[in-house]
Design a protein around this motif. Structure first.
Motif, PDB file in Angstrom:
ATOM      1  N   VAL A 110      14.490  21.062   3.700  1.00 45.92           N
ATOM      2  CA  VAL A 110      14.676  19.840   3.224  1.00 45.92           C
ATOM      3  C   VAL A 110      14.939  18.331   4.428  1.00 45.92           C
ATOM      4  N   THR A 111      15.659  18.715   5.393  1.00 46.11           N
ATOM      5  CA  THR A 111      15.955  17.800   6.412  1.00 46.11           C
ATOM      6  C   THR A 111      14.556  17.504   6.832  1.00 46.11           C
ATOM      7  N   GLY A 112      13.673  18.396   7.306  1.00 44.25           N
ATOM      8  CA  GLY A 112      12.429  18.160   7.752  1.00 44.25           C
ATOM      9  C   GLY A 112      11.690  17.176   6.672  1.00 44.25           C
ATOM     10  N   ALA A 113      11.503  17.530   5.457  1.00 49.12           N
ATOM     11  CA  ALA A 113      10.866  16.597   4.530  1.00 49.12           C
ATOM     12  C   ALA A 113      11.314  15.417   4.161  1.00 49.12           C
ATOM     13  N   LEU A 114      12.676  15.614   4.329  1.00 51.06           N
ATOM     14  CA  LEU A 114      13.475  14.047   4.021  1.00 51.06           C
ATOM     15  C   LEU A 114      12.985  13.097   5.161  1.00 51.06           C
ATOM     16  N   ARG A 115      12.991  13.593   6.512  1.00 52.11           N
ATOM     17  CA  ARG A 115      12.724  12.628   7.562  1.00 52.11           C
ATOM     18  C   ARG A 115      11.197  12.209   7.400  1.00 52.11           C
ATOM     19  N   GLN A 116      10.416  13.036   6.904  1.00 56.93           N
ATOM     20  CA  GLN A 116       8.883  12.558   6.798  1.00 56.93           C
ATOM     21  C   GLN A 116       8.874  11.617   5.631  1.00 56.93           C
ATOM     22  N   LEU A 117       9.618  11.766   4.603  1.00 59.60           N
ATOM     23  CA  LEU A 117       9.606  10.814   3.424  1.00 59.60           C
ATOM     24  C   LEU A 117      10.100   9.448   3.891  1.00 59.60           C
ATOM     25  N   GLU A 118      11.328   9.588   4.669  1.00 62.65           N
ATOM     26  CA  GLU A 118      11.671   8.232   5.244  1.00 62.65           C
ATOM     27  C   GLU A 118      10.670   7.641   6.230  1.00 62.65           C
ATOM     28  N   LYS A 119      10.070   8.312   7.061  1.00 58.16           N
ATOM     29  CA  LYS A 119       8.943   7.633   7.886  1.00 58.16           C
ATOM     30  C   LYS A 119       7.836   6.995   6.857  1.00 58.16           C
ATOM     31  N   SER A 120       7.770   7.610   5.897  1.00 58.96           N
ATOM     32  CA  SER A 120       6.463   6.908   4.987  1.00 58.96           C
ATOM     33  C   SER A 120       7.009   5.873   4.053  1.00 58.96           C
ATOM     34  N   GLY A 121       8.296   5.619   4.313  1.00 57.76           N
ATOM     35  CA  GLY A 121       8.977   4.505   3.586  1.00 57.76           C
ATOM     36  C   GLY A 121       9.461   4.957   2.218  1.00 57.76           C
ATOM     37  N   CYS A 122       9.308   5.880   1.729  1.00 57.73           N
ATOM     38  CA  CYS A 122       9.658   6.369   0.217  1.00 57.73           C
ATOM     39  C   CYS A 122      11.194   6.302  -0.022  1.00 57.73           C
ATOM     40  N   ILE A 123      11.910   6.793   1.210  1.00 62.01           N
ATOM     41  CA  ILE A 123      13.460   7.099   0.698  1.00 62.01           C
ATOM     42  C   ILE A 123      14.226   6.510   1.821  1.00 62.01           C
ATOM     43  N   GLU A 124      15.477   6.562   1.713  1.00 64.44           N
ATOM     44  CA  GLU A 124      16.494   6.215   2.842  1.00 64.44           C
ATOM     45  C   GLU A 124      17.326   7.619   3.051  1.00 64.44           C
ATOM     46  N   TYR A 125      17.389   7.706   4.159  1.00 66.16           N
ATOM     47  CA  TYR A 125      18.059   9.163   4.604  1.00 66.16           C
ATOM     48  C   TYR A 125      19.061   8.875   5.540  1.00 66.16           C
ATOM     49  N   MET A 178       0.817  -1.072   0.036  1.00 68.58           N
ATOM     50  CA  MET A 178       0.043  -0.017   0.206  1.00 68.58           C
ATOM     51  C   MET A 178       0.974   1.238   0.248  1.00 68.58           C
ATOM     52  N   GLN A 179       0.362   2.192  -0.976  1.00 68.40           N
ATOM     53  CA  GLN A 179       1.440   3.463  -1.042  1.00 68.40           C
ATOM     54  C   GLN A 179       0.890   4.488   0.051  1.00 68.40           C
ATOM     55  N   PRO A 180       1.852   5.232   0.728  1.00 64.80           N
ATOM     56  CA  PRO A 180       1.403   6.443   1.482  1.00 64.80           C
ATOM     57  C   PRO A 180       0.869   7.389   0.796  1.00 64.80           C
ATOM     58  N   ARG A 181      -0.029   8.159   1.707  1.00 59.23           N
ATOM     59  CA  ARG A 181      -0.474   9.399   1.210  1.00 59.23           C
ATOM     60  C   ARG A 181       0.536  10.512   1.296  1.00 59.23           C
ATOM     61  N   LEU A 182       0.820  11.179   0.274  1.00 59.01           N
ATOM     62  CA  LEU A 182       1.811  12.163   0.361  1.00 59.01           C
ATOM     63  C   LEU A 182       1.116  13.576   0.134  1.00 59.01           C
ATOM     64  N   THR A 183       1.667  14.502   0.812  1.00 57.09           N
ATOM     65  CA  THR A 183       1.061  15.975   0.624  1.00 57.09           C
ATOM     66  C   THR A 183       1.906  16.513  -0.707  1.00 57.09           C
ATOM     67  N   ALA A 184       1.188  17.692  -1.249  1.00 53.03           N
ATOM     68  CA  ALA A 184       1.871  18.189  -2.427  1.00 53.03           C
ATOM     69  C   ALA A 184       3.190  18.651  -2.209  1.00 53.03           C
ATOM     70  N   SER A 185       3.703  19.086  -1.195  1.00 54.57           N
ATOM     71  CA  SER A 185       5.193  19.374  -0.938  1.00 54.57           C
ATOM     72  C   SER A 185       6.158  18.103  -0.805  1.00 54.57           C
ATOM     73  N   GLN A 186       5.482  17.039  -0.061  1.00 52.65           N
ATOM     74  CA  GLN A 186       6.095  15.747  -0.065  1.00 52.65           C
ATOM     75  C   GLN A 186       6.229  15.355  -1.377  1.00 52.65           C
ATOM     76  N   GLU A 187       5.414  15.461  -2.518  1.00 53.96           N
ATOM     77  CA  GLU A 187       5.335  15.049  -3.943  1.00 53.96           C
ATOM     78  C   GLU A 187       6.361  15.789  -4.565  1.00 53.96           C
ATOM     79  N   ASP A 188       6.760  17.102  -4.407  1.00 53.30           N
ATOM     80  CA  ASP A 188       7.568  17.994  -4.877  1.00 53.30           C
ATOM     81  C   ASP A 188       9.084  17.511  -4.506  1.00 53.30           C
ATOM     82  N   TYR A 189       9.076  17.247  -3.037  1.00 49.62           N
ATOM     83  CA  TYR A 189      10.573  16.872  -2.825  1.00 49.62           C
ATOM     84  C   TYR A 189      10.612  15.352  -3.406  1.00 49.62           C
TER      85      TYR A 189
END
Length: 76
Positions: free
Chosen positions: A42-57, A1-12
């Motif tokens: 950037v750091t804040g956004a990357l931490r959120q994306l990592e929690k959602s399983g989208c990236i390794e940071y 299942m894919q996480p729901r991302l905000t528009a900002s997270q999608e931009d990142y």
């Protein structure tokens, strides 16, 4: 299942995917420059994306997309 991302997270996520495609890597400074934002944002956004399983940071290493992140970036 894919996480729901905000528009900002999608931009990142899109910026990360584009940087990896062009440069072969995506460092936080490159992401900040591309999106015209400051490093703490950037750091804040990357931490959120990592929690959602989208990236390794990890600090001082290039950002890596996970399989989920690659799939989402392709859809964006």
């Amino acid at each position: 299942m894919q996480p729901r991302l905000t528009a900002s997270q999608e931009d990142y996520l899109e910026a990360i995917a584009e940087l990896i495609a062009v440069e072969g890597h995506a460092h936080t400074k490159d992401i900040a420059d591309k999106l015209h934002v400051k490093m703490p944002s950037v750091t804040g956004a990357l931490r959120q994306l990592e929690k959602s399983g989208c990236i390794e940071y990890r600090t001082n290493y290039p950002v890596q997309l996970t399989a989920v992140g690659e799939e989402l970036a392709a859809d964006i």
